[in-house]
Design a protein around this motif. Structure first.
Motif, mmCIF file in Angstrom:
data_model
loop_
_atom_site.group_PDB
_atom_site.id
_atom_site.type_symbol
_atom_site.label_atom_id
_atom_site.label_comp_id
_atom_site.label_asym_id
_atom_site.label_seq_id
_atom_site.Cartn_x
_atom_site.Cartn_y
_atom_site.Cartn_z
ATOM 1 N N PRO A 285 -35.302 -82.835 -20.389
ATOM 2 C CA PRO A 285 -34.971 -83.761 -21.479
ATOM 3 C C PRO A 285 -36.191 -84.106 -22.329
ATOM 4 C CG PRO A 285 -33.883 -84.428 -19.462
ATOM 5 C CD PRO A 285 -34.816 -83.298 -19.098
ATOM 6 N N GLY A 286 -35.997 -83.989 -23.618
ATOM 7 C CA GLY A 286 -37.060 -84.288 -24.562
ATOM 8 C C GLY A 286 -38.051 -83.161 -24.762
ATOM 9 N N LYS A 287 -37.944 -82.102 -23.952
ATOM 10 C CA LYS A 287 -38.891 -80.994 -24.059
ATOM 11 C C LYS A 287 -38.231 -79.669 -24.406
ATOM 12 C CE LYS A 287 -42.223 -83.132 -21.107
ATOM 13 N NZ LYS A 287 -43.447 -82.950 -20.422
ATOM 14 N N GLY A 288 -36.957 -79.499 -24.040
ATOM 15 C CA GLY A 288 -36.261 -78.266 -24.369
ATOM 16 C C GLY A 288 -35.788 -77.511 -23.145
ATOM 17 N N ALA A 289 -35.410 -76.253 -23.380
ATOM 18 C CA ALA A 289 -34.902 -75.383 -22.325
ATOM 19 C C ALA A 289 -35.979 -74.367 -21.952
ATOM 20 C CB ALA A 289 -33.638 -74.670 -22.794
ATOM 21 N N PHE A 290 -36.065 -74.077 -20.667
ATOM 22 C CA PHE A 290 -37.094 -73.186 -20.148
ATOM 23 C C PHE A 290 -36.483 -72.177 -19.192
ATOM 24 C CE2 PHE A 290 -39.000 -77.097 -21.431
ATOM 25 C CZ PHE A 290 -40.199 -76.736 -22.007
ATOM 26 N N VAL A 291 -37.122 -71.017 -19.104
ATOM 27 C CA VAL A 291 -36.684 -69.995 -18.157
ATOM 28 C C VAL A 291 -36.886 -70.552 -16.753
ATOM 29 C CG1 VAL A 291 -37.070 -67.651 -17.308
ATOM 30 C CG2 VAL A 291 -37.300 -68.140 -19.753
ATOM 31 N N ALA A 292 -35.859 -70.452 -15.927
ATOM 32 C CA ALA A 292 -35.926 -70.970 -14.561
ATOM 33 C C ALA A 292 -36.884 -70.123 -13.731
ATOM 34 C CB ALA A 292 -34.535 -70.957 -13.928
ATOM 35 N N HIS A 293 -37.507 -70.757 -12.760
ATOM 36 C CA HIS A 293 -38.363 -70.038 -11.819
ATOM 37 C C HIS A 293 -37.478 -69.453 -10.739
ATOM 38 C CE1 HIS A 293 -42.237 -71.378 -13.377
ATOM 39 N NE2 HIS A 293 -41.606 -72.500 -13.686
ATOM 40 N N HIS A 294 -37.698 -68.185 -10.434
ATOM 41 C CA HIS A 294 -36.884 -67.516 -9.421
ATOM 42 C C HIS A 294 -37.784 -66.905 -8.369
ATOM 43 C CE1 HIS A 294 -33.417 -68.071 -11.909
ATOM 44 N NE2 HIS A 294 -34.027 -67.497 -12.921
ATOM 45 N N ASP A 295 -37.312 -66.969 -7.139
ATOM 46 C CA ASP A 295 -38.047 -66.346 -6.045
ATOM 47 C C ASP A 295 -37.574 -64.903 -5.925
ATOM 48 O OD1 ASP A 295 -39.163 -68.831 -5.466
ATOM 49 O OD2 ASP A 295 -37.452 -69.352 -4.183
ATOM 50 N N HIS A 296 -38.336 -63.991 -6.524
ATOM 51 C CA HIS A 296 -37.972 -62.588 -6.409
ATOM 52 C C HIS A 296 -39.239 -61.754 -6.289
ATOM 53 C CE1 HIS A 296 -38.656 -63.130 -10.724
ATOM 54 N NE2 HIS A 296 -38.991 -61.868 -10.749
ATOM 55 N N THR A 297 -39.069 -60.564 -5.751
ATOM 56 C CA THR A 297 -40.205 -59.676 -5.568
ATOM 57 C C THR A 297 -40.371 -58.792 -6.778
ATOM 58 O OG1 THR A 297 -38.813 -58.026 -4.532
ATOM 59 C CG2 THR A 297 -39.844 -59.634 -3.062
ATOM 60 N N ASP A 298 -41.530 -58.149 -6.878
ATOM 61 C CA ASP A 298 -41.791 -57.284 -8.026
ATOM 62 C C ASP A 298 -40.878 -56.071 -8.073
ATOM 63 O OD1 ASP A 298 -43.749 -58.955 -8.930
ATOM 64 O OD2 ASP A 298 -45.375 -57.869 -7.936
ATOM 65 N N ASP A 299 -40.316 -55.676 -6.923
ATOM 66 C CA ASP A 299 -39.433 -54.504 -6.929
ATOM 67 C C ASP A 299 -37.978 -54.912 -7.120
ATOM 68 O OD1 ASP A 299 -39.200 -53.868 -3.318
ATOM 69 O OD2 ASP A 299 -39.069 -55.703 -4.496
ATOM 70 N N ALA A 300 -37.724 -56.131 -7.586
ATOM 71 C CA ALA A 300 -36.347 -56.579 -7.806
ATOM 72 C C ALA A 300 -35.644 -55.733 -8.855
ATOM 73 C CB ALA A 300 -36.331 -58.045 -8.228
#
Length: 145
Positions: free
Chosen positions: A78-93
């Motif tokens: 709120p008051g800052k905007g929308a952001f890409v969520a942090h996800h727990d994934h590996t580099d080979d996802a």
């Protein structure tokens, strides 16, 4: 980017495979996230930027954002905007196939946050509409009574 048929109204022709504009916006942003153009923690383009980019209404952009939030791709601050969520994934996802490749690992927390935000936005919109109705009633109430 491939050409995508887009329905300009809220109803999709049965069995047509035509995407509604809000679905096109959401999928475009998902693709930017998957490709690394938008990374976890990055701010998403503002509503006005997305409206210009896709030639869409504010409601259409809001529906796309609600879909992304619901699916755990995006979180709002709120008051800052929308952001890409942090996800727990590996580099080979990226080697995954099917739904696993496109479904974020946002979990319940991201979905609850998205639902809470959507509810808060709906309450805010209802309050705004109630104020407008009351203003109209007070203007028309003084006439002809």
């Amino acid at each position: 980017m491939t050409d995508v048929a887009v329905a300009r109204r809220g109803r999709r022709p049965a069995g047509s495979g035509v995407q509604l504009t809000f679905e096109v916006i959401a999928e475009t942003l998902r693709e930017r996230i998957r490709s690394g153009g938008l990374r976890p923690g990055d701010a998403l383009p503002t509503q006005s930027v997305l409206m210009r980019e896709f030639g869409a209404s504010s409601l259409t952009v809001q529906k796309a954002m609600a879909l992304l939030k619901q699916d755990g791709w995006v979180v709002s601050r709120p008051g800052k905007g929308a952001f890409v969520a942090h996800h727990d994934h590996t580099d080979d996802a990226d080697d995954l196939d099917g739904a696993q490749a496109t479904t974020p690992v946002g979990g319940t927390t991201a979905r609850v946050e998205a639902l809470e935000l959507a509810l808060a936005e709906a309450v805010e919109q209802l309050a705004d509409l109630r104020g407008r109705v009351e203003a109209l009633e007070s203007v028309s109430g003084g006439r002809g009574r």
